[in-house]
Write a protein that holds these residues in place. Sequence first.
Motif, PDB file in Angstrom:
ATOM      1  N   LEU A 203       4.926 -15.586   4.548  1.00  0.00           N
ATOM      2  CA  LEU A 203       5.027 -14.784   3.317  1.00  0.00           C
ATOM      3  C   LEU A 203       3.614 -14.447   2.819  1.00  0.00           C
ATOM      4  CD1 LEU A 203       6.703 -13.652   0.898  1.00  0.00           C
ATOM      5  CD2 LEU A 203       6.586 -15.939  -0.108  1.00  0.00           C
ATOM      6  N   GLN A 204       3.403 -13.182   2.512  1.00  0.00           N
ATOM      7  CA  GLN A 204       2.114 -12.757   1.955  1.00  0.00           C
ATOM      8  C   GLN A 204       2.357 -11.974   0.672  1.00  0.00           C
ATOM      9  OE1 GLN A 204       0.214 -10.457   5.079  1.00  0.00           O
ATOM     10  NE2 GLN A 204      -0.785 -12.295   5.865  1.00  0.00           N
ATOM     11  N   ALA A 205       1.438 -12.120  -0.276  1.00  0.00           N
ATOM     12  CA  ALA A 205       1.565 -11.418  -1.558  1.00  0.00           C
ATOM     13  C   ALA A 205       0.389 -10.475  -1.721  1.00  0.00           C
ATOM     14  CB  ALA A 205       1.592 -12.427  -2.698  1.00  0.00           C
ATOM     15  N   ARG A 206       0.669  -9.318  -2.280  1.00  0.00           N
ATOM     16  CA  ARG A 206      -0.382  -8.309  -2.508  1.00  0.00           C
ATOM     17  C   ARG A 206      -1.365  -8.828  -3.551  1.00  0.00           C
ATOM     18  NH1 ARG A 206      -1.588  -3.339  -0.345  1.00  0.00           N
ATOM     19  NH2 ARG A 206       0.451  -2.397  -0.683  1.00  0.00           N
ATOM     20  N   HIS A 207      -2.635  -8.694  -3.237  1.00  0.00           N
ATOM     21  CA  HIS A 207      -3.653  -9.087  -4.205  1.00  0.00           C
ATOM     22  C   HIS A 207      -4.752  -8.044  -4.111  1.00  0.00           C
ATOM     23  CE1 HIS A 207      -5.781 -11.778  -6.838  1.00  0.00           C
ATOM     24  NE2 HIS A 207      -6.841 -11.675  -6.070  1.00  0.00           N
ATOM     25  N   GLY A 208      -4.854  -7.200  -5.136  1.00  0.00           N
ATOM     26  CA  GLY A 208      -5.808  -6.092  -5.069  1.00  0.00           C
ATOM     27  C   GLY A 208      -5.457  -5.224  -3.867  1.00  0.00           C
ATOM     28  N   GLY A 209      -6.479  -4.935  -3.049  1.00  0.00           N
ATOM     29  CA  GLY A 209      -6.227  -4.087  -1.880  1.00  0.00           C
ATOM     30  C   GLY A 209      -5.769  -4.880  -0.665  1.00  0.00           C
ATOM     31  N   GLY A 210      -5.686  -6.205  -0.775  1.00  0.00           N
ATOM     32  CA  GLY A 210      -5.382  -6.993   0.420  1.00  0.00           C
ATOM     33  C   GLY A 210      -4.128  -7.837   0.254  1.00  0.00           C
ATOM     34  N   TRP A 211      -3.969  -8.793   1.175  1.00  0.00           N
ATOM     35  CA  TRP A 211      -2.786  -9.649   1.176  1.00  0.00           C
ATOM     36  C   TRP A 211      -3.217 -11.099   1.249  1.00  0.00           C
ATOM     37  CZ3 TRP A 211       1.943  -7.606   0.412  1.00  0.00           C
ATOM     38  CH2 TRP A 211       2.078  -6.227   0.576  1.00  0.00           C
ATOM     39  N   LEU A 212      -2.600 -11.945   0.457  1.00  0.00           N
ATOM     40  CA  LEU A 212      -2.879 -13.378   0.496  1.00  0.00           C
ATOM     41  C   LEU A 212      -1.675 -14.106   1.060  1.00  0.00           C
ATOM     42  CD1 LEU A 212      -4.437 -13.968  -3.038  1.00  0.00           C
ATOM     43  CD2 LEU A 212      -5.636 -13.754  -0.858  1.00  0.00           C
ATOM     44  N   LEU A 213      -1.952 -15.106   1.889  1.00  0.00           N
ATOM     45  CA  LEU A 213      -0.868 -15.902   2.444  1.00  0.00           C
ATOM     46  C   LEU A 213      -0.343 -16.862   1.371  1.00  0.00           C
ATOM     47  CD1 LEU A 213       0.445 -16.486   5.253  1.00  0.00           C
ATOM     48  CD2 LEU A 213      -1.085 -18.450   5.363  1.00  0.00           C
ATOM     49  N   VAL A 214       0.966 -16.915   1.205  1.00  0.00           N
ATOM     50  CA  VAL A 214       1.563 -17.902   0.290  1.00  0.00           C
ATOM     51  C   VAL A 214       1.915 -19.113   1.148  1.00  0.00           C
ATOM     52  CG1 VAL A 214       3.418 -18.349  -1.365  1.00  0.00           C
ATOM     53  CG2 VAL A 214       2.497 -16.029  -1.125  1.00  0.00           C
ATOM     54  N   ARG A 215       0.987 -20.082   1.133  1.00  0.00           N
ATOM     55  CA  ARG A 215       1.147 -21.221   2.050  1.00  0.00           C
ATOM     56  C   ARG A 215       2.387 -22.027   1.708  1.00  0.00           C
ATOM     57  NH1 ARG A 215      -3.021 -21.463   5.194  1.00  0.00           N
ATOM     58  NH2 ARG A 215      -4.951 -20.894   4.162  1.00  0.00           N
ATOM     59  N   PRO A 216       3.142 -22.451   2.741  1.00  0.00           N
ATOM     60  CA  PRO A 216       4.328 -23.273   2.434  1.00  0.00           C
ATOM     61  C   PRO A 216       3.911 -24.637   1.889  1.00  0.00           C
ATOM     62  CG  PRO A 216       4.304 -22.535   4.749  1.00  0.00           C
ATOM     63  CD  PRO A 216       2.972 -22.203   4.173  1.00  0.00           C
ATOM     64  N   ILE A 217       4.522 -25.056   0.824  1.00  0.00           N
ATOM     65  CA  ILE A 217       4.299 -26.403   0.275  1.00  0.00           C
ATOM     66  C   ILE A 217       5.608 -27.156   0.502  1.00  0.00           C
ATOM     67  CG2 ILE A 217       3.882 -27.718  -1.861  1.00  0.00           C
ATOM     68  CD1 ILE A 217       2.329 -25.288  -2.879  1.00  0.00           C
ATOM     69  N   PRO A 218       5.546 -28.294   1.255  1.00  0.00           N
ATOM     70  CA  PRO A 218       6.798 -28.970   1.608  1.00  0.00           C
ATOM     71  C   PRO A 218       7.678 -29.221   0.382  1.00  0.00           C
ATOM     72  CG  PRO A 218       4.933 -29.989   2.695  1.00  0.00           C
ATOM     73  CD  PRO A 218       4.363 -28.967   1.753  1.00  0.00           C
ATOM     74  N   GLY A 219       8.951 -28.917   0.521  1.00  0.00           N
ATOM     75  CA  GLY A 219       9.923 -29.195  -0.544  1.00  0.00           C
ATOM     76  C   GLY A 219       9.872 -28.254  -1.727  1.00  0.00           C
ATOM     77  N   SER A 220       8.998 -27.239  -1.673  1.00  0.00           N
ATOM     78  CA  SER A 220       8.887 -26.368  -2.864  1.00  0.00           C
ATOM     79  C   SER A 220       9.740 -25.106  -2.706  1.00  0.00           C
ATOM     80  CB  SER A 220       7.437 -25.932  -3.058  1.00  0.00           C
ATOM     81  OG  SER A 220       7.092 -24.952  -2.096  1.00  0.00           O
ATOM     82  N   PHE A 221       9.974 -24.447  -3.826  1.00  0.00           N
ATOM     83  CA  PHE A 221      10.501 -23.086  -3.810  1.00  0.00           C
ATOM     84  C   PHE A 221       9.393 -22.163  -4.306  1.00  0.00           C
ATOM     85  CE2 PHE A 221      14.539 -25.416  -4.553  1.00  0.00           C
ATOM     86  CZ  PHE A 221      15.286 -24.900  -3.494  1.00  0.00           C
ATOM     87  N   VAL A 222       9.388 -20.934  -3.799  1.00  0.00           N
ATOM     88  CA  VAL A 222       8.505 -19.905  -4.355  1.00  0.00           C
ATOM     89  C   VAL A 222       9.357 -19.077  -5.303  1.00  0.00           C
ATOM     90  CG1 VAL A 222       7.153 -17.837  -3.821  1.00  0.00           C
ATOM     91  CG2 VAL A 222       7.080 -19.802  -2.288  1.00  0.00           C
ATOM     92  N   VAL A 223       8.831 -18.791  -6.479  1.00  0.00           N
ATOM     93  CA  VAL A 223       9.579 -17.968  -7.434  1.00  0.00           C
ATOM     94  C   VAL A 223       8.895 -16.614  -7.561  1.00  0.00           C
ATOM     95  CG1 VAL A 223      10.327 -17.761  -9.831  1.00  0.00           C
ATOM     96  CG2 VAL A 223      10.437 -19.961  -8.662  1.00  0.00           C
ATOM     97  N   ASN A 224       9.639 -15.566  -7.275  1.00  0.00           N
ATOM     98  CA  ASN A 224       9.119 -14.205  -7.449  1.00  0.00           C
ATOM     99  C   ASN A 224       9.820 -13.552  -8.627  1.00  0.00           C
ATOM    100  OD1 ASN A 224       7.326 -13.937  -5.303  1.00  0.00           O
ATOM    101  ND2 ASN A 224       8.960 -13.391  -3.867  1.00  0.00           N
ATOM    102  N   LEU A 225       9.056 -12.776  -9.373  1.00  0.00           N
ATOM    103  CA  LEU A 225       9.666 -12.013 -10.462  1.00  0.00           C
ATOM    104  C   LEU A 225      10.035 -10.642  -9.906  1.00  0.00           C
ATOM    105  CD1 LEU A 225       6.979 -12.911 -13.134  1.00  0.00           C
ATOM    106  CD2 LEU A 225       9.153 -14.078 -12.698  1.00  0.00           C
ATOM    107  N   GLY A 226      11.228 -10.167 -10.211  1.00  0.00           N
ATOM    108  CA  GLY A 226      11.684  -8.890  -9.659  1.00  0.00           C
ATOM    109  C   GLY A 226      11.370  -7.716 -10.583  1.00  0.00           C
ATOM    110  N   HIS A 227      11.678  -6.511 -10.109  1.00  0.00           N
ATOM    111  CA  HIS A 227      11.461  -5.299 -10.917  1.00  0.00           C
ATOM    112  C   HIS A 227      12.118  -5.398 -12.288  1.00  0.00           C
ATOM    113  CE1 HIS A 227       9.509  -2.475  -8.258  1.00  0.00           C
ATOM    114  NE2 HIS A 227      10.405  -2.629  -7.308  1.00  0.00           N
TER     115      HIS A 227
END
Length: 313
Positions: A203-227
């Motif tokens: 999973l990568q997230a847009r940051h400025g003009g580039g992309w950052l890797l969203v590193r997996p953290i064991p046992g975690s959930f990633v929360v994204n905010l939608g439109h």
Amino acid sequence: MELLSDCPVHTSVPDKYVLPPEKRPLLLNDEPSSDVAIPVVNHGVAEDVVQGFREAAAGFFGMPAEEKLPYRSDDLSKHFRVSSSTPYDRNGDRYWLDYLKINCHPVTDEHVREWPEKPASFRSSLAEYSAAVHELAQTLLRLIAEGLGLDGGFFAGDLSGGSTQMNVNYYPPCPDPSLTLGLLPHCDRHLLTVLSQGDVAGLQARHGGGWLLVRPIPGSFVVNLGHQMEIITNGLLASVEHRAVTNTAAVRLSVVTLIMRKMECRIGPAPEMVNEATGPAKFKEFEFSEFIKAYSAAAASREDVLHYFRIHR
Ligand SMILES: O=C(O)CCC(=O)C(=O)O
Ligand SMILES: [Fe+2]
């Protein structure tokens, strides 16, 4: 339509999956970890509930092609279906994934009858996982509302009470990740996303003009905010564009629960959120069904979707 998971090993990337050069990912080895997505730990969803459903879902994709065949469909009205690539492809581009789309909350007998009976634990582990994640999502929405200075129940009811959908994305190892993407850049069209990505990065997230890797953290959930969150909060809680890249070594499985408003709702900035901090209303008010049409027409491109609903001053 062939599923990627029907083929035991891919030794080369078939031409139809090779993206035009400008759409291919630029893969760097030393991408820093990201803080643009919110990892949630100590979330109260038991590890065996998460693992139980992740294993059942992986088991589904691992079944022989003929077992999956009855579920293959691009009919959006189905409560359970399996398909490949994405309905939001632009110019016929294909993406390196198979996916399940499941209507998973509220669970009715009609839903469950469409869920697969194999693997044996599929139905029960899905019902358990979906109930636990739904409860977590309601807690997160209450905390977000309180953080915004709103009543804790602000997002309860129509704003989050639509049918909850789950995407289970299955990305097989890809012989050349530089040629293709697992999933195209997009923002989720829903209110809130609770994502389990296991321990394989992608999973990568847009940051400025580039992309950052969203590193997996064991046992975690990633929360994204939608439109929907961005529009309701008049731009204060912006939706982050994200995509998935592939890897050569391991299957990656993400389980994505999408909290949605009721279809018949109207949507626009909440009056409480049009204030000194956010400025005048940034978005028009519209029917939610109109939003869904615009999202498909814009092929999920963040700016194209928002452009349609923005008030241009
Ligand atoms: O696989 C992932 O980590 C991302 C999946 C995703 O963004 C989605 O299903 O909307
Ligand atoms: Fe997404």
